[in-house]
Design an enzyme around this catalytic site. Sequence first.
Site, short mmCIF file in Angstrom:
data_model
loop_
_atom_site.label_atom_id
_atom_site.label_comp_id
_atom_site.label_asym_id
_atom_site.label_seq_id
_atom_site.Cartn_x
_atom_site.Cartn_y
_atom_site.Cartn_z
N HIS A 12 45.71 -5.70 -58.19
CA HIS A 12 45.25 -6.59 -59.26
C HIS A 12 45.08 -5.83 -60.58
O HIS A 12 44.11 -6.05 -61.31
CB HIS A 12 43.98 -7.36 -58.85
CG HIS A 12 42.79 -6.49 -58.52
ND1 HIS A 12 41.89 -6.82 -57.53
CD2 HIS A 12 42.31 -5.35 -59.06
CE1 HIS A 12 40.93 -5.92 -57.47
NE2 HIS A 12 41.17 -5.01 -58.41
N HIS A 59 34.33 -6.33 -61.55
CA HIS A 59 34.34 -5.08 -62.32
C HIS A 59 33.22 -5.12 -63.37
O HIS A 59 33.46 -4.97 -64.56
CB HIS A 59 35.70 -4.88 -62.98
CG HIS A 59 36.84 -4.80 -62.01
ND1 HIS A 59 37.39 -5.94 -61.44
CD2 HIS A 59 37.52 -3.75 -61.51
CE1 HIS A 59 38.38 -5.57 -60.63
NE2 HIS A 59 38.48 -4.27 -60.64
N HIS A 193 44.98 4.91 -56.70
CA HIS A 193 44.82 5.16 -58.13
C HIS A 193 43.46 5.76 -58.42
O HIS A 193 42.50 5.56 -57.67
CB HIS A 193 45.07 3.91 -58.96
CG HIS A 193 44.13 2.77 -58.74
ND1 HIS A 193 43.96 2.14 -57.53
CD2 HIS A 193 43.32 2.10 -59.60
CE1 HIS A 193 43.11 1.14 -57.65
NE2 HIS A 193 42.69 1.10 -58.90
N GLU A 240 39.60 0.15 -52.76
CA GLU A 240 39.83 -1.29 -52.86
C GLU A 240 40.67 -1.82 -51.69
O GLU A 240 40.64 -3.01 -51.39
CB GLU A 240 40.50 -1.61 -54.19
CG GLU A 240 39.59 -1.43 -55.39
CD GLU A 240 40.30 -1.71 -56.71
OE1 GLU A 240 39.61 -1.78 -57.73
OE2 GLU A 240 41.55 -1.84 -56.72
#
Length: 289
Positions: A12, A59, A193, A240
Site C-alpha cells: 500500500h 499511519h 522496506h 506489515e
Amino acid sequence: MARITAGVATSHVPAIGAAFDHGRTGEADWQPIFAGYEWVKAWEAQEKPDVVILCYNDHASAMMLDVVPTFALGCAEEYQPADEGWGARPVPTVYGHVELAAHIAEQLVLDEFDITIMNHMDVDHGCTVPLSLMFGQVEQWPCKVIPLAVNVTQFPTPSGNRCWMLGEAIAHAVESFPEDLNVQIWGTGGMSHQLQGPRAGLINPEFDNAFLDKLIDRTDELRQITRLEYLRESGTEGIELIMWLIMRAALGEQVEQLQRFYHVPASNTAVGHVVLRPVASGVTAQAAE
C-alpha cells in the site's frame, strides 16, 4: 450465509496513491507497477464482492500514539479519507457494512479476541491505495468495506501467529452471518522496506519471493517468523506482512493462486501482490495472464 470467496494481498505504498491521483500512471517509472494490477481490476469487476474486510495499518492518521490498539475493527457507517499532511486523497468515501462488522466484533470477543471497536475512523493510504489499485478511478467504491487496523508501528506488535489466529476467527465469524454475502478479505502492506536509519532503502527480493512462495502451502513457516527476523530480513516496515497472514488464514487450509506480481522498486520499496482462492469454494481458478 456469508462466505469468504477470495483473498487479496498488496503493498500500500503511499507514493502509488500520489502517482494515481496526479495522472502519472503511464510514466516510465510507474507504468510497470500499474500494469501489474490490470489483471486484478478486470477480475474484481467480474467477482463483484459485496464486502471487503481490509486489513491495513493506520499511519498515525486516525490513531495517535497515545492510543495504540493492537487490532481495531471499523464498525462505522462511513470512513472519510484521512488528511496525512498534504490534504485528503481525492477518492470516494469508504462505506462500511455495519451489520456484518458488528457481528464480527461480537464473534471475535466470543473467540477471546479483545477487539477495539472504532465507531469513527478516518482511513489513510493503507486503506485507500489498495482500493484504488483494485477498482481504479471510480465515483464510488463498488463494495462495502470493513477496515481492520493492525498495530505494526509501535511495540509491542502482534506476532504472525496471533494474526493467523485472528484470520481464522474472522472466517468463523463471517461463516455464521446469515445474510448471503460475497466477502473478500485483503491483507495489505509490505513488502520489504525501510524508511529511515542507516539501512533506509533496504529491499530484499529473496525474502519477499520466499514469503510469496510459502503463502500457498508452507504457512507454518510464515507463522513462526519473529519480529526480529522481519526487522533483520525485510527492514523496519517489513513487519506489515503479518497482515497478509490474517488474509491467508481466513481462506482455510488449501488455496489456489490466481495471480501473482512482484516489482522492484516502487518509490523506495518492493511491491508485491497476490490473489488467492479457497479450494473449498469449489471454484476453478482462471489462468492468470
